[in-house]
Scaffold this motif. Sequence first.
Motif, mmCIF file in Angstrom:
data_model
loop_
_atom_site.group_PDB
_atom_site.id
_atom_site.type_symbol
_atom_site.label_atom_id
_atom_site.label_comp_id
_atom_site.label_asym_id
_atom_site.label_seq_id
_atom_site.Cartn_x
_atom_site.Cartn_y
_atom_site.Cartn_z
ATOM 1 N N VAL A 187 43.486 24.010 35.010
ATOM 2 C CA VAL A 187 42.122 24.454 34.787
ATOM 3 C C VAL A 187 41.849 25.725 35.604
ATOM 4 C CG1 VAL A 187 41.146 22.945 36.605
ATOM 5 C CG2 VAL A 187 39.716 23.642 34.678
ATOM 6 N N ASP A 188 41.164 26.666 34.990
ATOM 7 C CA ASP A 188 40.815 27.947 35.628
ATOM 8 C C ASP A 188 41.976 28.918 35.807
ATOM 9 O OD1 ASP A 188 38.166 27.534 35.706
ATOM 10 O OD2 ASP A 188 38.015 27.084 37.856
ATOM 11 N N ALA A 189 43.116 28.616 35.220
ATOM 12 C CA ALA A 189 44.245 29.548 35.316
ATOM 13 C C ALA A 189 43.927 30.827 34.533
ATOM 14 C CB ALA A 189 45.507 28.899 34.780
ATOM 15 N N GLY A 190 42.945 30.727 33.647
ATOM 16 C CA GLY A 190 42.549 31.896 32.864
ATOM 17 C C GLY A 190 43.033 31.839 31.423
ATOM 18 N N LYS A 191 43.277 30.649 30.915
ATOM 19 C CA LYS A 191 43.802 30.501 29.546
ATOM 20 C C LYS A 191 42.859 31.081 28.496
ATOM 21 C CE LYS A 191 44.021 26.060 30.123
ATOM 22 N NZ LYS A 191 43.669 26.033 31.554
ATOM 23 N N SER A 192 41.597 30.652 28.559
ATOM 24 C CA SER A 192 40.648 31.099 27.537
ATOM 25 C C SER A 192 40.399 32.598 27.648
ATOM 26 C CB SER A 192 39.333 30.339 27.664
ATOM 27 O OG SER A 192 39.577 28.965 27.550
ATOM 28 N N THR A 193 40.276 33.072 28.867
ATOM 29 C CA THR A 193 40.040 34.505 29.068
ATOM 30 C C THR A 193 41.211 35.322 28.523
ATOM 31 O OG1 THR A 193 38.818 33.949 31.059
ATOM 32 C CG2 THR A 193 39.490 36.243 30.828
ATOM 33 N N LEU A 194 42.390 34.883 28.862
ATOM 34 C CA LEU A 194 43.605 35.591 28.432
ATOM 35 C C LEU A 194 43.690 35.654 26.905
ATOM 36 C CD1 LEU A 194 46.463 36.454 29.891
ATOM 37 C CD2 LEU A 194 47.277 34.417 28.779
ATOM 38 N N ALA B 18 29.231 36.142 33.714
ATOM 39 C CA ALA B 18 29.755 37.335 33.061
ATOM 40 C C ALA B 18 31.270 37.322 32.922
ATOM 41 C CB ALA B 18 29.306 38.571 33.836
ATOM 42 N N SER B 19 31.944 36.724 33.898
ATOM 43 C CA SER B 19 33.407 36.772 33.858
ATOM 44 C C SER B 19 33.984 35.885 32.754
ATOM 45 C CB SER B 19 33.984 36.373 35.212
ATOM 46 O OG SER B 19 33.757 35.015 35.452
ATOM 47 N N PHE B 20 33.120 35.096 32.126
ATOM 48 C CA PHE B 20 33.621 34.190 31.097
ATOM 49 C C PHE B 20 33.493 34.751 29.679
ATOM 50 C CE2 PHE B 20 33.220 31.194 34.576
ATOM 51 C CZ PHE B 20 34.325 30.380 34.383
ATOM 52 N N ASN C 58 49.352 34.992 35.458
ATOM 53 C CA ASN C 58 48.066 35.642 35.214
ATOM 54 C C ASN C 58 47.323 35.975 36.517
ATOM 55 O OD1 ASN C 58 46.102 36.543 33.365
ATOM 56 N ND2 ASN C 58 44.927 34.636 33.609
ATOM 57 N N LYS C 59 46.265 36.735 36.352
ATOM 58 C CA LYS C 59 45.437 37.200 37.473
ATOM 59 C C LYS C 59 46.277 38.001 38.473
ATOM 60 C CE LYS C 59 42.263 33.259 37.133
ATOM 61 N NZ LYS C 59 41.334 32.370 37.802
ATOM 62 N N MET C 60 47.263 38.719 37.931
ATOM 63 C CA MET C 60 48.103 39.545 38.797
ATOM 64 C C MET C 60 47.275 40.623 39.487
ATOM 65 S SD MET C 60 51.264 38.655 39.188
ATOM 66 C CE MET C 60 52.143 40.099 39.737
ATOM 67 N N ASP C 61 46.107 40.967 38.899
ATOM 68 C CA ASP C 61 45.218 41.949 39.539
ATOM 69 C C ASP C 61 44.748 41.440 40.900
ATOM 70 O OD1 ASP C 61 42.071 40.903 38.526
ATOM 71 O OD2 ASP C 61 43.871 40.094 37.614
ATOM 72 N N GLN C 62 44.653 40.126 41.028
ATOM 73 C CA GLN C 62 44.184 39.512 42.272
ATOM 74 C C GLN C 62 45.200 39.667 43.405
ATOM 75 O OE1 GLN C 62 41.119 38.860 42.317
ATOM 76 N NE2 GLN C 62 40.730 36.701 41.889
ATOM 77 N N SER D 32 47.079 40.205 33.235
ATOM 78 C CA SER D 32 45.713 40.018 33.726
ATOM 79 C C SER D 32 44.836 39.797 32.502
ATOM 80 C CB SER D 32 45.218 41.236 34.506
ATOM 81 O OG SER D 32 43.820 41.097 34.708
ATOM 82 N N GLY D 33 44.377 38.599 32.374
ATOM 83 C CA GLY D 33 43.517 38.264 31.240
ATOM 84 C C GLY D 33 42.209 39.022 31.298
ATOM 85 N N LEU D 34 41.756 39.267 32.509
ATOM 86 C CA LEU D 34 40.462 39.912 32.666
ATOM 87 C C LEU D 34 40.532 41.396 32.310
ATOM 88 C CD1 LEU D 34 37.750 38.729 33.476
ATOM 89 C CD2 LEU D 34 38.126 39.577 35.789
ATOM 90 N N SER D 35 41.535 42.107 32.844
ATOM 91 C CA SER D 35 41.620 43.544 32.550
ATOM 92 C C SER D 35 42.375 43.805 31.240
ATOM 93 C CB SER D 35 42.311 44.275 33.702
ATOM 94 O OG SER D 35 43.686 43.947 33.718
HETATM 95 P P1 GDP Z 1 40.776 28.320 31.792
HETATM 96 O O1 GDP Z 1 40.081 27.133 32.397
HETATM 97 O O2 GDP Z 1 42.229 28.302 32.124
HETATM 98 O O3 GDP Z 1 40.516 28.517 30.338
HETATM 99 O O4 GDP Z 1 40.210 29.574 32.579
HETATM 100 P P2 GDP Z 1 39.098 30.625 32.129
HETATM 101 O O5 GDP Z 1 39.601 31.547 31.107
HETATM 102 O O6 GDP Z 1 37.851 29.880 31.834
HETATM 103 O O7 GDP Z 1 38.952 31.480 33.461
HETATM 104 C C1 GDP Z 1 38.549 30.944 34.686
HETATM 105 C C2 GDP Z 1 38.019 32.042 35.594
HETATM 106 O O8 GDP Z 1 39.076 32.927 35.935
HETATM 107 C C3 GDP Z 1 36.953 32.909 34.939
HETATM 108 O O9 GDP Z 1 35.959 33.202 35.871
HETATM 109 C C4 GDP Z 1 37.690 34.162 34.553
HETATM 110 O O10 GDP Z 1 36.869 35.285 34.524
HETATM 111 C C5 GDP Z 1 38.710 34.269 35.643
HETATM 112 N N1 GDP Z 1 39.891 35.012 35.193
HETATM 113 C C6 GDP Z 1 40.622 34.757 34.092
HETATM 114 N N2 GDP Z 1 41.650 35.611 33.985
HETATM 115 C C7 GDP Z 1 41.569 36.442 35.063
HETATM 116 C C8 GDP Z 1 42.358 37.545 35.505
HETATM 117 O O11 GDP Z 1 43.356 37.937 34.918
HETATM 118 N N3 GDP Z 1 41.955 38.140 36.677
HETATM 119 C C9 GDP Z 1 40.884 37.725 37.365
HETATM 120 N N4 GDP Z 1 40.592 38.367 38.466
HETATM 121 N N5 GDP Z 1 40.130 36.692 36.974
HETATM 122 C C10 GDP Z 1 40.450 36.055 35.828
#
Ligand code: GDP
Length: 682
Positions: A267-274, A303-305, A404-408, A443-446
Motif C-alpha cells: 500500500v502507498d508504493a505508488g501503484k495507482s499514481t504510476l 493533490a498528490s493523488f 518507484n519514487k526514485m525522485d525521493q 517516478s510515478g509522480l513526475s
Molecule cells: P498505491 O496505494 O500503491 O496505489 O499508492 P498511490 O498511487 O495511492 O500513492 C501513494 C502516495 O505516494 C501518493 O501521495 C502519491 O502522490 C505518492 N507517490 C506516488 N508515486 C510517487 C513518486 O514517484 N514520487 C513521489 N514523491 N511520490 C509518489
Amino acid sequence: MARHRNVRGYNYDEDFEDDDVYGQSVEDDYCISPSTAAQFIYSRRDNSSAVEPGQEYDYGDLKDSSSSLSSHQLSAVDQARLYSCLDYMREILGEAVPDEVLVEAVLQNKFDVQKAMTVVLEPDKMQNLKVKSEGARSTGMIAKDTQSSRSDSEIVPKVAKMTVSGKKQTMGFDVPGLTAEENGHSFHTPHKGPHSEDTSIASSDVLETVSKSVPSAHTVQASEEQSSTPTPVKRSSKPKQQIDVKAELESRQGGKQLLNLVVIGHVDAGKSTLMGHMLYLLGNVNKRTMHKYEQESKKAGKASFAYAWVLDETGEERERGVTMDVGMMKFETKTKIITLMDAPGHKDFIPNMITGAAQADVAVLVVDASRGEFEAGFETGGQTREHGLLVRSLGVTQLAVAVNKMDQVNWQQERFQEITGKLGHFLKQAGFKESDVAFIPTSGLSGENLVTRSQSGELTRWYKGLCLVEQIDSFKPPQRSIDKPFRLCVSDVFKDQGSGFCVTGKIEAGYIQTGDRLLAMPPNETCTAKGITLHDEPVDWAAAGDHVSLTLVGMDIIKINVGCVFCGPRDPIKACTRFRARILIFNIEIPITKGFPVLLHYQTVSEPAVIKRLISILNKTTGEVTKKKPKLLTKGQNALVELQTQRPIAVELYKDFKELGRFMLRYSGSTVAAGVVTEIKE
Ligand code: GDP
C-alpha cells in the motif's frame, strides 16, 4: 473502465512450463512440479446433477403447461420428465409453439426429446399430432427458423425453471434422449435409480485409471446399459457456423496480442499514481479529465493523488486514498493490447488482489524506493513479499519491478542496487526466473521513465535499460488454451438494461460464439449467450485470455454468483465439495492439523473450507510419499491433503487445466499454502 463488483475471491491464470518452479517458500527451494502433480490418479465423476430420490421439484413456473396436461394422467416422475423436456424445447423454440403441441410431441415420443423436437420441426409429421391448426401454423414457422438460423436460441425463451430443493443446487435430471456424450453429463433419471448408476460410472472411471476397489462385472455392464438406453438422436437444428478461432485471433486487433497485466505492491508504493500517470502519458486519459482530477484532488486536499484517481474510482477509495477494488483499463503498446488491473495493496483487500492477480498473465510489482518505505513493504507482513509470492503461485512467471519514487532518493544508483539485490534474491526464491524479472527505476509522480526513456542525466548516467512501457511491450504472451473446452470464471454479475443479465470474467480456456448454449456450474443451469462484449465493443466471438462481458438469456440472475464457472454443456466442469490436492505450505507459525479451517481462494471464489485429511507428506522434488497419515504439516512441507468446502465449487484437475487447477489457502489474514487439485471426490 470496468470494475469488479462483489469480488469474492480470486482466480488464477496462466500456465507455467513443466520444468518450472513456483510457489516456493521464502526460505526453501522446492516446488510443486506439474509433472509430479500429474501422477495422481483421479476418479472423474460427473454426478453433480444426479437427483437424489425424494428430492422435490418446484414446478411453479410451469403453470402454462398445466392446462395442456390436464387431459393426461401422468405419474409424478413422468410429469417431471415431461417438464424437463418442455424446458429444453422451449429454450430452443421460444414461445411460438403452443404448449399442447409440445406436450403431445413429448408424450407420443415417450419423453425422447430429440424425437419430439424432430416431430415438432417437421410439418408433415405434425399432422400426426392431435393439435389445433393454429399450433401447427406457428410450428411450421419455427421449423423454418430453426433450420435456417442459429439465432433461434437468441429468442428470449420463457424458460420453465426447475429448481431442486436439497443440499446441492442442481437442476434435476437430464432431458431424456440427450446422451451423456451429447451434453457432456452423466445425468440420471430418478426412476432408474441414480445411486446404482452413480456407483457404476464412478467404478468404470476408476478402472480406467488405478482402482483400489475392483468393481464387479455387473456394475460395469450396468453402466454400459444405462448409458446406451436413451436413443442417441442428433439435434435437428443446423449446427452453427464454426469459426477458425486461431486464424481470427491472429487477424484480430490488427495482429496485436492481448496481455492481462496486474499491478501489485505494498500500500502507498505508488501503484495507482504510476499507472494513472502512464495512462495519461499514453493518451488514454484526456487533458480535460486529468485537469478535473487535479482540481478535485486539490479541493479534497489530496493533490498528490490526482493521477491515482484515474484508477481509484470509488468515493471511498478516494477518501481513504487506498485502492480497494480491482480497477481495469485497456491500453495499447507497440505490439500489444493490455488489460490493466490495478490490485489493492492494502492487507485487508488481499482477496480482491488475488482476483486480479489470478486473471493476469504478467505483473508489475511496484516498490517504494524511499528510505524505510521499501523496508516496510519488504519485511514479514509487508505486501511486497506476499504479493510476489501470491502472483507466482497463481501462475504469473514474468514480472517488471518498478522501483518507484526514485525522485525521493535523488535517483541514486546505490539505492536502486540495494533494492534490486534484496528483492531479486527473494523473487528467485519465490520461483521467478532471473531472466523473467526486470527492474526499472521510475517516478510515478513526475512520470520519469514510464512511457519514454528518461533523458535526465541523473538516471541516464547509470541506467540504460528499458522504460516501463517498453518492458511491458516486451513481455511474452502466454500460451492460451484455445483448443480446450470453454471455461469462463465469473468475476461480476449485473443486470443490464435489456433482456437477460450480464456476467463478466476471463475466458480461461476454449472460445465462445454468440448464440452458444452455456452451462453454469455449480448451479448446473443452462442459458444462451446472447451477446459478447470485449473491451466495451460487441463481438461475435471471444477466446481464451479475453476479458469479456456476456449477456445471458434463459437463466435467472439469482442463480449466478461471482465464482460460478460457465462452460459448454457438452464438456462441463465438475462441481464438488471434496477434493484432494497437493499443497505447498508457506511460512506458517501454527502447524496445520486435521480439521484446520481455511479460506480457499480458487478462481474468483473465496470459500470457507477445512483440511479434512492429511494423507501424506511428499518429497519436494520427486513427489514420492515420505510419510503417510502425518499428524501435522509444518512450514515448507509438500503434502497431499483432502479439502472440504462449505458449498460446492467448480474445479478442474491441474493436470487437465493448469489455469483452473490452482488455489490458495489463507488463514487468519495470511496465506498459508498454495495448491493444485489432483483428485475430485464429490
Ligand atoms: P498505491 O496505494 O500503491 O496505489 O499508492 P498511490 O498511487 O495511492 O500513492 C501513494 C502516495 O505516494 C501518493 O501521495 C502519491 O502522490 C505518492 N507517490 C506516488 N508515486 C510517487 C513518486 O514517484 N514520487 C513521489 N514523491 N511520490 C509518489
